[in-house]
Write a protein that holds these residues in place. Sequence first.
Motif, mmCIF file in Angstrom:
data_model
loop_
_atom_site.group_PDB
_atom_site.id
_atom_site.type_symbol
_atom_site.label_atom_id
_atom_site.label_comp_id
_atom_site.label_asym_id
_atom_site.label_seq_id
_atom_site.Cartn_x
_atom_site.Cartn_y
_atom_site.Cartn_z
ATOM 1 N N ALA A 387 0.829 -1.208 0.000
ATOM 2 C CA ALA A 387 0.000 0.000 0.000
ATOM 3 C C ALA A 387 0.864 1.259 0.000
ATOM 4 O O ALA A 387 0.613 2.196 -0.772
ATOM 5 C CB ALA A 387 -0.926 -0.001 1.220
ATOM 6 N N VAL A 388 1.897 1.306 0.853
ATOM 7 C CA VAL A 388 2.720 2.520 0.889
ATOM 8 C C VAL A 388 3.553 2.642 -0.385
ATOM 9 O O VAL A 388 3.925 3.758 -0.789
ATOM 10 C CB VAL A 388 3.628 2.551 2.139
ATOM 11 C CG1 VAL A 388 2.806 2.701 3.393
ATOM 12 C CG2 VAL A 388 4.523 1.324 2.213
ATOM 13 N N GLY A 389 3.850 1.507 -1.023
ATOM 14 C CA GLY A 389 4.508 1.583 -2.333
ATOM 15 C C GLY A 389 3.633 2.295 -3.344
ATOM 16 O O GLY A 389 4.120 3.094 -4.163
ATOM 17 N N LEU A 393 4.286 5.768 -5.432
ATOM 18 C CA LEU A 393 4.104 5.891 -6.878
ATOM 19 C C LEU A 393 3.212 7.086 -7.213
ATOM 20 O O LEU A 393 3.476 7.836 -8.162
ATOM 21 C CB LEU A 393 3.510 4.608 -7.444
ATOM 22 C CG LEU A 393 4.449 3.397 -7.517
ATOM 23 C CD1 LEU A 393 3.673 2.168 -7.996
ATOM 24 C CD2 LEU A 393 5.620 3.678 -8.448
ATOM 25 N N ILE A 394 2.155 7.262 -6.432
ATOM 26 C CA ILE A 394 1.271 8.416 -6.658
ATOM 27 C C ILE A 394 2.038 9.716 -6.428
ATOM 28 O O ILE A 394 1.926 10.678 -7.204
ATOM 29 C CB ILE A 394 0.039 8.338 -5.736
ATOM 30 C CG1 ILE A 394 -0.852 7.144 -6.127
ATOM 31 C CG2 ILE A 394 -0.771 9.627 -5.794
ATOM 32 C CD1 ILE A 394 -2.002 6.916 -5.178
ATOM 33 N N ASN A 398 2.779 12.547 -9.140
ATOM 34 C CA ASN A 398 2.359 13.924 -8.879
ATOM 35 C C ASN A 398 3.515 14.896 -9.075
ATOM 36 O O ASN A 398 3.385 15.936 -9.741
ATOM 37 C CB ASN A 398 1.831 14.006 -7.437
ATOM 38 C CG ASN A 398 1.041 15.267 -7.178
ATOM 39 O OD1 ASN A 398 1.601 16.338 -7.179
ATOM 40 N ND2 ASN A 398 -0.254 15.126 -6.954
ATOM 41 N N VAL A 399 4.663 14.561 -8.517
ATOM 42 C CA VAL A 399 5.826 15.435 -8.634
ATOM 43 C C VAL A 399 6.329 15.473 -10.072
ATOM 44 O O VAL A 399 6.769 16.522 -10.566
ATOM 45 C CB VAL A 399 6.932 14.959 -7.664
ATOM 46 C CG1 VAL A 399 8.217 15.753 -7.890
ATOM 47 C CG2 VAL A 399 6.476 15.130 -6.222
ATOM 48 N N ALA A 400 6.276 14.327 -10.765
ATOM 49 C CA ALA A 400 6.698 14.308 -12.169
ATOM 50 C C ALA A 400 5.855 15.275 -12.999
ATOM 51 O O ALA A 400 6.365 15.972 -13.885
ATOM 52 C CB ALA A 400 6.594 12.892 -12.730
ATOM 53 N N ILE A 492 15.196 9.629 -9.276
ATOM 54 C CA ILE A 492 15.337 9.268 -10.693
ATOM 55 C C ILE A 492 13.967 9.051 -11.319
ATOM 56 O O ILE A 492 13.717 9.451 -12.467
ATOM 57 C CB ILE A 492 16.201 7.992 -10.825
ATOM 58 C CG1 ILE A 492 17.630 8.285 -10.347
ATOM 59 C CG2 ILE A 492 16.216 7.497 -12.265
ATOM 60 C CD1 ILE A 492 18.515 7.068 -10.277
ATOM 61 N N GLY A 493 13.059 8.434 -10.555
ATOM 62 C CA GLY A 493 11.740 8.110 -11.095
ATOM 63 C C GLY A 493 10.963 9.327 -11.557
ATOM 64 O O GLY A 493 10.422 9.346 -12.669
#
Length: 914
Positions: A387-389, A393-394, A398-400, A492-493
């Motif tokens: 869940a925290v993964g 990802l969200i 969002n930042v991307a 990096i993501g």
Amino acid sequence: MRVLSWMKAGVRNLFHREQAETELDAEVRAWVDTVAEERIAAGMTPAEARRTALAEFGGTEQVKQRVRDTRAGTGVQTVWQDVRFALRMLRKSPGFTTVVVLTLALGIGANTAIFSLVNAVLLQSIPVRHPEELVVLRWSAHKWPESPGMASFGDCKMRGGVAEASACSLPYATFQEMADRRDEFADATAFAGPAELDVAGNGQATIAHGELVSGSYFETLGVPAAVGRTLAAADDHPGAAAVAVLDYGYWQSAFGGSPAVVGRTIRLNNVVFTIAGVADREFTRLTPGKPADLYMTLTQEKALGLRWGGDQDAGWWLTVVGRLGPGVKRTQAEAAVNPMFRNAVLHGAKPAWKAGDDPRLMLIPAQKGLMGFRGFLSEPLRLLMLAVGMVLLIACANVAGLMLARSTSREREMAVRLALGASRRRVIQQVLTESMLLSLAGAALGSLVAYGGASVLAAFTSANWYQPLEIDVRPDAHVLLFTIGVALVTGIGFGLAPALRGARTRAAAEFSRGTTGGVPLTTHAGRRRWPGLGSALVVAQVALSIVMLTGAGLLLRTLGKLRSVDAGFDTRNILLLWIDPTLAGYDKARVLDLYDNLQRRLAALPGVVSASYSSGALLDGDMWTQDVKVEGQTSKQTEELQMLRVGPRYFETMRMPVMRGRSLGAADVRGGPLTAVVNQAFVRKFLEGRDPIGLHFGSDDKKAPQWAIVGVARDAKYDSLTDEDAPTAYVPLAEGGAAFALRTAVAPSALIPAVRKTMRDLDENVPVMRVQTQSETIDRLLFNQRLLARLLGVFAGLGLGLACIGLYGLLSYEVTRRTREIGVRSALGAQRRNVLGLFLRRGLLMVVLGSALGLASAAMVTRLLASMLYGVRALDPVTFVVVPVFLAVIGLVACFLPASRAMRVDPAVALRYE
């Protein structure tokens, strides 16, 4: 020599940069001047010669940059330059930096918090010397052994099936043989417990958890004494003086950490023990989730009134741990001890198995074999990590999106850098440096959030366990490496897409736009710009939010179903009090007198409606079963029956209706004929329509007691809310410990001080073992569901919030980017509702696509929750309909705000917008 030269050049380039740059300038000018002179000699004018020389050279700044890139030490220098430049850029955009860092802090902090708990429960090594050398002995066979008794204390997971059985409980003789095998083991120890002991001689009587261990326990584990000494082999001999070693934490809390405790005497279950010493501070437990307050030798088992596994020599009640000898491999030791074990259990004085049962002994690494509460918590913790993964990802998506929007405003900057000679690799490096700094800042802030969150989770787990736990969630090397790794991957993501976007900037196209800030929907090459990727990121955020909301919804519905289960008695307003007078030396007659007196006093307390007692509390996780035969039973086989010893007025206090006959009263408890009340499931299964009143049941042994049925009570849940109603018999409680139940007219917890005072006034030497409400015992049974439902709900809400912010941010950017277009549309006659619909359709399309993708993913992921669901399917249609509808409403609000702003754009202002 080559390496040494490279190092010298690197130091020179790092610390004498100005000199190196001066030499490079001189070298470039010399080359250009030389070529120009050659061409002047060939007949060119000086100006023409210099111009052609520079053209052939390819640009002085570009050449200089290529030279710098090949220098030793340039990597460190350029990284430092990028870091300084990134810090300046981020400082110029404080709003952007703050939002990104907070978003990442939530995502990374949530991951670190859950991992800290995972590390404390599943990964931390046993706090002893060289834990990798320890092995736990575990047997396996086709069936359970023939033994006079078996006891297990949760150190290892017991497995039993139709054709396979396995456990760690072993007889004392097996431990002795292992301890004597010095070829394979440097040492070996055995232990059992802990037991709840009545501690007297240190103020008011209290309850402590005592572990029975062999005299070699501390020596085998390599645990020294903090004060005094630890147990020795001589303490474990029959007839040796009774000594105890205190746990360090218990020494601090119960004895104030006084060194003078060594040599003092205390009474444990009315037996005098001398305190020999205090265990080392670092030794908090051997098995996870099983802390002990005191350690006594195995030979004190009978003196303490414990009967674990029947006869000490033949009963299977010990967990055995060995330390492998120097150079001995686990497989080698296992192969050596197996023949000895098989010979003992197949051909000993009392064979436990037959050869066809294929008994064998396995040596399991202690870190893996001693499960404790890891087996109970491992599944929910793995689900929480998933869940925290998703939350991370969200956050990354969002930042991307924010970084992509920001990269569009920096396209001219990137074009200038490329035009001045920067390579695309350097541009990518610069953008990734910014993203890494943001990620590390988020990780630093998230670590503070993580420690607080992990501490709260540890406290919640400890409060809902059967005894207080020491869960060490302080950051260690595992947590530090995890946080750094997550920060790097996250940086990096979310930074890779903006970095590649910046590197693909076309300088000529950017300069051709002039100074306008407007950004067209497509490039001149007809390729779609970043909003396509931005939309994909928002769709991904919505999909992940749907998955988490669906999981949380299923667990919340499960909790609702479980809390609405008819337990067969009124679970509200019940206060439970556990005592055991036998630990303080009470005999059977005195126990009954104490119970009668305490029942009257408790029932007379203001706010108490009635009071009774039983050998254990319903829905507390404990259960007593016995194999019985019922009078008139046609089958020769015995049947398993749940049993509970109860006192007078038990059924009235619990509000468990007696459907036929009568309940049990004081005369039944005080030694009259053996009577019992059975439940409706007993009648359905065993009596086949016969009248139960007056029938007898009991053990197959003719000398064993036979109970006469005097009443039939309504079915009630005994061990678990999820179990089917099973045959149960309630018989009079005549001895042993008891759990008193108080039916109250007020909040049960408000009566706890009065109940404790009543017990203290009656006999302060009888300690109160535990006081809690019936609701609290049920909550403990539902720990996994409650933990997952709460945290998934929090994480799903966080993910939903981030997804809505992403949706709002994308549409807001679209409104800003297309302000001129909106002005043109309005000037040409477009109505406000058309403009509103243009952006609402775009936003809702992303919500619909994300919901569809999320529901498809949830259909697969929620199957992992199947074992924790009750009364709800993994593909529950209600949840799968309500969640997307709920998200669509929230998404509509997020879309409406920027869309309404677009609707209010003034065409005259918009046409002048740049």
